[in-house]
Scaffold this motif. Structure first.
Motif, short mmCIF file in Angstrom:
data_model
loop_
_atom_site.label_atom_id
_atom_site.label_comp_id
_atom_site.label_asym_id
_atom_site.label_seq_id
_atom_site.Cartn_x
_atom_site.Cartn_y
_atom_site.Cartn_z
N LYS A 1 18.49 39.39 -59.44
CA LYS A 1 17.26 40.15 -59.15
C LYS A 1 15.98 39.37 -59.41
O LYS A 1 14.97 39.59 -58.76
N ASP A 2 16.00 38.48 -60.41
CA ASP A 2 14.72 37.84 -60.80
C ASP A 2 14.43 36.55 -60.05
O ASP A 2 13.57 35.78 -60.43
N LYS B 1 27.53 40.96 -54.20
CA LYS B 1 26.92 41.11 -55.51
C LYS B 1 27.91 40.67 -56.58
O LYS B 1 29.04 41.18 -56.62
N ARG C 1 22.51 41.70 -63.84
CA ARG C 1 21.33 41.04 -63.28
C ARG C 1 21.44 40.84 -61.75
O ARG C 1 20.47 40.42 -61.12
N LEU D 1 21.51 41.18 -57.80
CA LEU D 1 20.76 41.94 -56.79
C LEU D 1 21.76 42.75 -55.96
O LEU D 1 22.78 42.22 -55.53
N ASP D 2 21.44 44.03 -55.76
CA ASP D 2 22.32 44.91 -54.98
C ASP D 2 22.54 44.35 -53.58
O ASP D 2 21.59 43.90 -52.92
N THR E 1 20.49 45.97 -50.77
CA THR E 1 19.08 45.55 -50.84
C THR E 1 18.93 44.15 -50.25
O THR E 1 18.00 43.87 -49.48
#
Length: 428
Positions: free
Chosen positions: A348-349, A369, A374, A376-377, A380
């Motif tokens: 995600k980051d 995923k 941590r 990201l889906d 998404t």
């Protein structure tokens, strides 16, 4: 506790950056110093080389360790994260730290863990340093985890520091400009200790020159000392012709690592070895040649343009930020295949929107995923990728995505797995 229970305990009780992100980071070296003090400061009991940088620090660490090992030195190697077994982080002469040591160390430190509340990384660094001291290594190659200045590894005084390059990564922690990121990495430059900078980058060169001058540390820019004049991908890696700009005689190197991006890392390695040789380390040319041609075998390096199987060609690469993905895409241009299938997932980051435009719109995508908080889906990610013209399907796990890619790929196709260490780890 047995080994598996011990590793589970470490994952569950200690905040782990790779799983949860910035919440696991401590912004000082206090915990590491406290842990080391309890262990009689092992970080002062062995010689070391400290390696930072945005990309290439893992490969550079493994290459240097392979050459030192081949030169007859008992060589420690500390890297992170691991791909499959926690013990990959701590090696001596390529051998993983024994399971019994991990168990005994963790049991011995349980009171300290309760009192100090270290992060996973802080405890792992202390474990590695304690092991290297007990093993009486001649030298240890220590890879920085994140940044440099406040990284837990930055309690050593090395023989030599290396900073491979600077690009955008972990901006929410290190700063959102290249000079700010460089300043964090430059935190490993120590008084009077020579430093090798892998790439001369106009935007950050003044940061390094200023820090080195303040520390009276001799500074070397590897790409100003060496030049790759010939480079050819062979079935077993890279055939390189490298010249030292002072002595025009060409050095022929066979590197057993694929990926043309290793051309940049080899320059840092050669500059580092030259400094060590001048400093009295006996590293004959045969050790350089042998070490570099057997990096995988000597140190167990994996996940750098690693060809896992052929027909279809299955390649895994841990490249996961803008510069890393750009290098992988460059490599694709040197690779022969009919259709491209990309199994990809991110955390995600990461600045995923900056990375997605680098991917080819002609490939088929399998968005997935990794099984960490941590990650990201996948839906998404697919949505973000679609906005950049990338087409494919989403899968809840890496294995499902990989299986789908294998089902759709023909014999002459290429399946690439990338985007995150954790995606590659689960694919393996």
């Amino acid at each position: 506790m047995n080994y598996q229970q011990t590793v589970d305990y470490l994952y569950q009780h200690l905040p782990m950056f790779t799983r949860v992100g910035a919440a696991a980071l401590k912004n000082d070296l206090h915990n590491t110093l406290e842990l080391c003090a309890l262990l009689d400061n092992p970080q002062h009991k062995f010689k070391s080389i400290h390696i930072a940088g945005t990309n290439g620090k893992g490969s550079t660490s493994h290459m240097l360790a392979a050459v030192l090992q081949q030169a007859g030195y008992k060589t420690g190697l500390y890297t992170s994260p691991h791909l499959q077994d926690f013990r990959e982080r701590i090696r001596v002469n390529g051998q993983l730290v024994p399971e019994e040591f991990v168990v005994e160390f963790t049991e011995q430190m349980q009171d300290a863990i309760a009192k100090i509340e270290p992060s996973f990384f802080e405890l792992t660094v202390a474990m590695a340093f304690h092991y290297f001291a007990l093993e009486q290594v001649d030298i240890a190659v220590i890879e920085v985890g994140l940044g440099g200045r406040l990284d837990s590894t930055n309690v050593i005084t090395p023989e030599l520091s290396v900073i491979t390059n600077i690009s955008y990564d972990h901006m929410h922690i290190l700063g959102n400009t290249l000079p700010l990121i460089a300043a964090e990495k430059a935190g490993i430059i120590k008084p009077g200790v020579p430093v090798v900078i892998g790439e001369t980058q106009q935007e950050v060169q003044p940061v390094f020159l200023e820090k080195a001058a303040a520390m009276q540390a001799p500074i070397h820019f590897a790409d100003q000392e060496w030049l790759v004049q010939e480079s050819k991908l062979s079935g077993s890696g890279l055939e390189l012709g490298v010249v030292n700009k002072q002595q025009p005689e060409m050095k022929h190197i066979h590197l057993d690592l694929g990926g043309q991006y290793q051309e940049k890392n080899i320059l840092s390695v050669l500059s580092a070895l030259k400094i060590l040789q001048l400093g009295g380390w006996e590293i004959p040319e045969t050790a350089v040649q042998e070490g570099l041609s057997h990096v995988r075998k000597l140190t167990g390096l994996r996940g750098r343009w690693e060809v896992v199987s052929k027909h279809p060609l299955l390649v895994m690469d841990v490249g996961h930020n803008e510069a890393g993905i750009a290098e992988i895409m460059q490599q694709l241009r040197h690779t022969v295949y009919q259709k491209l299938h990309i199994v990809v997932g991110f955390v995600k980051d990461k600045a995923v929107d900056a990375v997605l435009p680098l991917f080819p719109v002609t490939a088929s995508y399998y968005f997935c995923k990794a099984q960490i908080p941590r990650a990201l889906d996948e839906l998404t990610l697919m949505e973000m990728a679609t906005a950049h013209g990338l087409k494919g399907h989403a899968y809840g796990t890496v294995q499902e995505a990989l299986q789908a890619a294998k089902q759709h790929a023909h014999k002459e196709d290429l399946i690439l797995v990338c985007g995150s260490f954790f995606v590659v780890a689960e694919a393996m």
